[in-house]
Design a protein around this motif. Structure first.
Motif: not given
Length: 897
Positions: A647-653
């Protein structure tokens, strides 16, 4: 003759000679010398290994080999590509072992008291006692983090192999006999249907499988006044490893001891016991003296059990009190299985959670069924063990005894968790019938007739598999051939037939056929059960690139305790235990009712009837629980049983308030009819949703009005189906909901943006009836939420520090109202403002709270698992009792000549 050997000889004479039966040539009398060497327990062997060592070693090796072979034939990991993470193994036990490894290696934020990763803060000592306290679980530290599945398989195999070894040791302690047969029967116990169908996928129950034969040994030691110190230590270890199945094993060991006390007459009292190297007294001659011996043996056993449980109390009491505050599961009414299905479960290749798993192998079962007819065994022994097996079997089907086996509460899911005890008793019966030789033809014929009748009566069961009767018939034929060869070998040896080759070879061939029959049928059963379970129950994919990517992103974004990082959803369960972070996801039998109810009221979803809260991707709850970074995953390929997902994992802060904030004291208490939107606002202390005055439903369509540009959220915890927001600016993507009360609660989900017209139109496509709350739609106005975040940040803690099980926060001067820690107020939290003495924490809308008087500039909270002090006191008392036992034992030994 050494005294230990004479004691065992007395046992055999007492149990067989008193029956009036003529002694006949046994199987061991015609075995080659390397198989016969040292058959008498405690006697120095003439061969390389005594039976006390050879049988357990052979049983453990054979058990491990057969388990691995069955796994390989089913193409299951680690010998194939297919996942073995079915039901709770993948959702619960695998993540817990991953976290246990990290904790032991010092890689977690929490400690043995508190788990900061799960459920926004959970009682981890209770989870340790429920899932991770077995000594075998320490093996996980030997494996790298990305091989946790292999680690858990090794732990599982080690427990099952140890159970086989313990069973073989017990059999030889009961009566001397051919150690290869004892080893095979030990393997039959370790790889019973209970293990293959239940235990292999619930690894902590396997400690009960190991415990039962060991606790039976403790009973033997108590009966014969031996090892008064080791006995309580074994009990303590069993209860520490897994108190739940240890309780069942203790009940089973009590049955075992009762039969032994009533059928064996050579017990010795403590005063008549001697040191190693001194001879024991002879056979007791009066009924009165025998009765006193039996009472004394029972009292010694009770002492061992009470001291042992007391030593385990520091952990057991914590778990017990944890269950008292855990989220309650729906009451289950016991319904006995159909007798046809119960009989079918004695046969190979059957799998079900609705009936007891009773398979022990056709050869072993056939031997057990010969015991009532085997006149070479004393009548009281035959009667005692036959009655025990029959009564325990009946106890599976009667509700009062069903509740007794399960400590007063009928369990959810698998109602026959105690079945391993019956398997052990059956194999003891098999051993008693064969230890001194293959049963005579009459006994074999009667046992075979019973076996055939059992199979015939079970033929209509829904649990019968296509492999059942072919495997059964093949094993029965091989077992019959083994019995005939052994009988012929014994006959030729008895009449001293010319030439020693054939009499020596026939018993060896008999043992080989016996091993092949038992092993082959077990492997087929293990293979078929693996395949049936994968096709019939829920499963999680193997850990792989998806989990690794999420773990890397979680580690990179981690800023605890400044704010939390939520890993989002990864395949499986208990995501934060597998990949890191500090989210809501948490699956445990000890999930606190406060945690489950608080999160559910705020719009979180759950599985497992409330004991598995899951993450909620909602900006308001992110603010409430100080989730500054959120991971989101998008699978790049289908999730399959035989592949490791990617999977493609992204992080949002995003900006969020600190972990500790200050709220006004006058918050309105929630009311029963409040929606999740209202509950969020009450906890936030600000109005951020526009709640439509009226939500109209026409057929499968909901309509309402909201401010243009606001975010539409749909809250329907009991709805199963999809929901789509119509309108050009909304996106129009269907969103799935999985509500299935009472086991599954669907989380609140975003549907899209309100179009310029302000009209909200939601199309529903249900899989069943539509069940919606009174206020299912809320429209989030981002500007209001941003204002609330700024306010909470300005008045919240200026600095937060967190230890293994505590938090300290510095507050702005003059803070009044209530300091709120963004963690559910579970039992065990104690807090203090400034230099005040710590007291039990208050609750603010379900979270930990500390009243402020305007003078304190710091607050501190620590967590101590409830029951730790009480358990420690009981454990200390038990330790003193054990020390007194040691002292009295030594004084008694010194007083003797």
């Amino acid at each position: 003759m050494p005294p230990a050997a004479e004691t065992v000889r007395d046992e055999v004479d007492g149990e067989e000679g008193d029956g009036g039966a003529r002694r006949r040539p046994g199987l061991r009398s015609v075995l080659p010398s390397f198989l016969r060497s040292g058959l008498r327990s405690g006697r120095s062997p003439r061969g390389p290994l005594a039976p006390a060592a050879a049988a357990p070693l052979a049983a453990s090796l054979l058990t491990a080999a057969l388990l691995c072979l069955a796994t390989a034939l089913s193409r299951t990991y680690p010998f194939g590509p297919v996942t073995r993470n079915i039901v709770d193994l993948g959702q619960q036990y695998l993540p817990f072992h991953a976290y246990w490894r990290a904790l032991l290696l010092g890689e977690t934020h929490g400690d043995a008291f508190l788990n900061w990763n799960s459920g926004f803060g959970s009682n981890f000592l209770g989870d340790i006692g429920t899932y991770l306290s077995s000594p075998f679980d320490l093996l996980v530290v030997l494996f790298p983090a990305d091989r946790i599945e292999l680690a858990l398989y090794v732990v599982t195999a080690a427990k099952i192999s140890a159970a086989g070894a313990a069973a073989a040791l017990l059999l030889l302690r009961l009566r001397p006999g051919p150690w290869p047969v004892a080893a095979v029967l030990g393997t039959a116990y370790a790889l019973s249907g209970w293990t293959l169908n239940y235990g292999a996928t619930v690894p902590m129950w396997l400690d009960g499988l190991v415990a039962f034969p060991l606790l039976c040994l403790v009973g033997e030691w108590a009966r014969t006044a031996r090892r008064p110190v080791l006995g309580p230590l074994v009990v303590a270890l069993a209860w520490i490893a897994n108190f739940y199945t240890a309780y069942m094993a203790t009940l089973g060991a009590a049955v075992f001891l009762a039969v032994r006390l009533l059928t064996a007459e050579e017990s010795t009292t403590a005063e008549e016991s001697t040191t190693a190297g001194q001879q024991t007294t002879g056979r007791q001659t009066t009924g009165q003296h025998i009765a006193r011996q039996r009472i004394a043996g029972a009292l010694r056993a009770a002492r061992s059990v009470l001291i042992g449980i007391g030593l385990a109390a520091p952990l057991v009491v914590v778990v017990f009190l944890g269950t008292k505050v855990a989220d309650p599961t729906p009451v289950t009414t016991f319904a006995p299985a159909a007798w046809t299905d119960l009989l079918a479960r004695f046969l190979p290749a059957t799998a079900s959670v609705a009936s007891p798993a009773l398979f022990i192998g056709t050869p072993a079962l056939a031997l057990a069924l010969t015991l009532p007819f085997n006149r070479a065994v004393a009548p009281r022994v035959r009667a005692g063990w036959t009655a025990a097996v029959v009564l325990v079997t009946l106890s599976l089907q009667w509700e009062p005894t069903h509740l007794l086996w399960h400590a007063g509460a009928s369990p959810n899911g698998i109602p026959y968790r105690q079945t391993f005890v019956l398997s052990g008793l059956l194999l003891i019966a098999a051993w008693l019938s064969v230890a001194q030789g293959v049963p005579r033809p009459a006994a074999l014929l009667a046992g075979g007739a019973l076996l055939g009748a059992l199979a015939w009566a079970a033929r209509g069961s829904v649990d019968i598999d296509g492999w059942t009767f072919p495997a059964f018939l093949a094993a029965a034929i091989l077992a019959l051939a083994a019995a005939l060869l052994a009988r012929e070998g014994a006959r030729r040896n008895a009449v001293r037939t010319a030439g020693r080759f054939l009499p020596a070879v026939l018993p060896v061939l008999a043992v080989i056929l016996f091993v092949v029959a038992q092993a082959g049928e077990t492997v087929v059963t293990g293979k078929r059960i693996e395949e049936q379970q994968r096709s019939a129950v829920s499963w999680s994919p193997r850990t792989g690139p998806w989990h690794a990517s999420a773990a890397r992103e979680a580690a990179r974004a981690d800023a605890w305790p400044r704010y939390r990082t939520d890993p989002g959803e990864v395949p499986g369960g208990n995501d934060v235990l597998l990949v890191g972070g500090q989210g809501a996801d948490y699956y445990s039998s000890l999930t606190a009712d406060v945690t489950s109810s608080t999160l559910a009221s705020l719009g979180f979803g759950y599985y497992a009837k409330g004991r598995h809260p899951v993450t909620l991707d909602n900006p308001v709850t992110d603010v409430l629980f100080s989730i500054g970074t959120r991971l989101r995953s998008e699978p790049t390929e289908p999730v399959r049983q035989d592949a490791r997902p990617r999977a493609e994992v992204t992080a949002t802060t995003t900006p969020v308030p600190p972990l500790v904030t200050v709220r006004p004291r006058e918050a309105r208490a929630p009311r029963p009819g409040d929606s999740a939107f209202v509950r969020q606002e009450l906890l936030l202390g600000a109005s951020v949703y526009e709640l439509p005055r009226e939500t109209r439903r026409t057929g499968r369509t909901l309509t309402a009005r909201c401010p243009a540009g606001s975010d539409v959220w749909f809250w329907a915890p009991e709805y199963k189906g999809s929901a789509t927001l119509e309108g050009a600016e909304a996106g129009g993507a269907a969103v799935d909901f999985e509500g299935k009360p009472p086991s599954v609660r669907a989380p609140m989900r975003a549907l899209g943006t309100v179009p310029a017209s302000g009209e909200v139109r939601i199309d529903l496509l249900p899989e069943a009836g539509i069940r919606l709350p009174r206020q299912p739609v809320g429209c989030l106005v981002r500007e209001r939420l941003d204002s609330a975040v700024r306010q909470l940040t300005a008045t919240g803690a200026t600095r937060v520090s967190a230890g293994g099980h505590g938090v300290t926060a510095e507050l702005p001067r003059g803070s009044t109202g209530v300091a709120v820690l963004a963690a559910p107020r579970i039992s065990g939290w104690r807090c203090a403002a400034g230099d005040a003495e710590a007291v039990p924490a208050r609750a603010y809308q379900g979270l930990v709270a500390v009243p402020l008087d305007g003078r304190a500039t710091t607050v501190s909270c620590t967590f101590r698992p409830p029951g730790l002090r009480l358990g420690g006191a009981v454990g200390a008392a038990a330790l003193l009792a054990l020390a007194a036992t040691v002292f009295l034992r030594r004084r008694s030994l010194r007083a003797r000549p």
